[in-house]
Design a protein around this motif. Sequence first.
Motif, short mmCIF file in Angstrom:
data_model
loop_
_atom_site.label_atom_id
_atom_site.label_comp_id
_atom_site.label_asym_id
_atom_site.label_seq_id
_atom_site.Cartn_x
_atom_site.Cartn_y
_atom_site.Cartn_z
N LYS A 8 0.84 -1.19 0.00
CA LYS A 8 0.00 0.00 0.00
C LYS A 8 0.88 1.24 0.00
N ARG A 9 0.49 2.21 -0.80
CA ARG A 9 1.29 3.44 -0.84
C ARG A 9 0.84 4.37 0.28
N HIS A 10 1.76 5.19 0.74
CA HIS A 10 1.48 6.14 1.81
C HIS A 10 0.96 7.44 1.21
N LEU A 11 -0.17 7.89 1.70
CA LEU A 11 -0.72 9.15 1.23
C LEU A 11 -0.09 10.31 2.00
N PHE A 16 -0.74 9.24 9.79
CA PHE A 16 0.14 8.19 10.28
C PHE A 16 1.53 8.30 9.65
N LYS A 17 2.51 7.85 10.38
CA LYS A 17 3.90 7.90 9.93
C LYS A 17 4.07 6.99 8.71
N ALA A 18 4.83 7.46 7.74
CA ALA A 18 5.11 6.66 6.55
C ALA A 18 5.94 5.44 6.95
N PRO A 19 5.69 4.30 6.34
CA PRO A 19 6.47 3.11 6.67
C PRO A 19 7.93 3.29 6.25
#
Length: 76
Positions: A8-11, A16-19
């Motif tokens: 899943k891409r981070h929006l 929430f913190k980006a992975p």
Amino acid sequence: MTKPAAPKRHLPTSPFKAPDTPAPKHFAVGDQVTHDTYGLGRVIGIEDGLAVLVDFGSTQQRVPSPYSKMTALKGH
């Protein structure tokens, strides 16, 4: 047969913190490496960001990026 789920891409607007993304692996000619399939070897050639050529003793293999099955050994 089911396909593996795509990551899943981070929006950018997400609260929430980006992975954490792993840093890309870099190898230099002469680096001693270990590969999950081929074992111990030494880097003998580099194709800029595409692949590395590794001498595993009994065979030479072209290992393509992202080198998920290969790690550099420290202290060589």
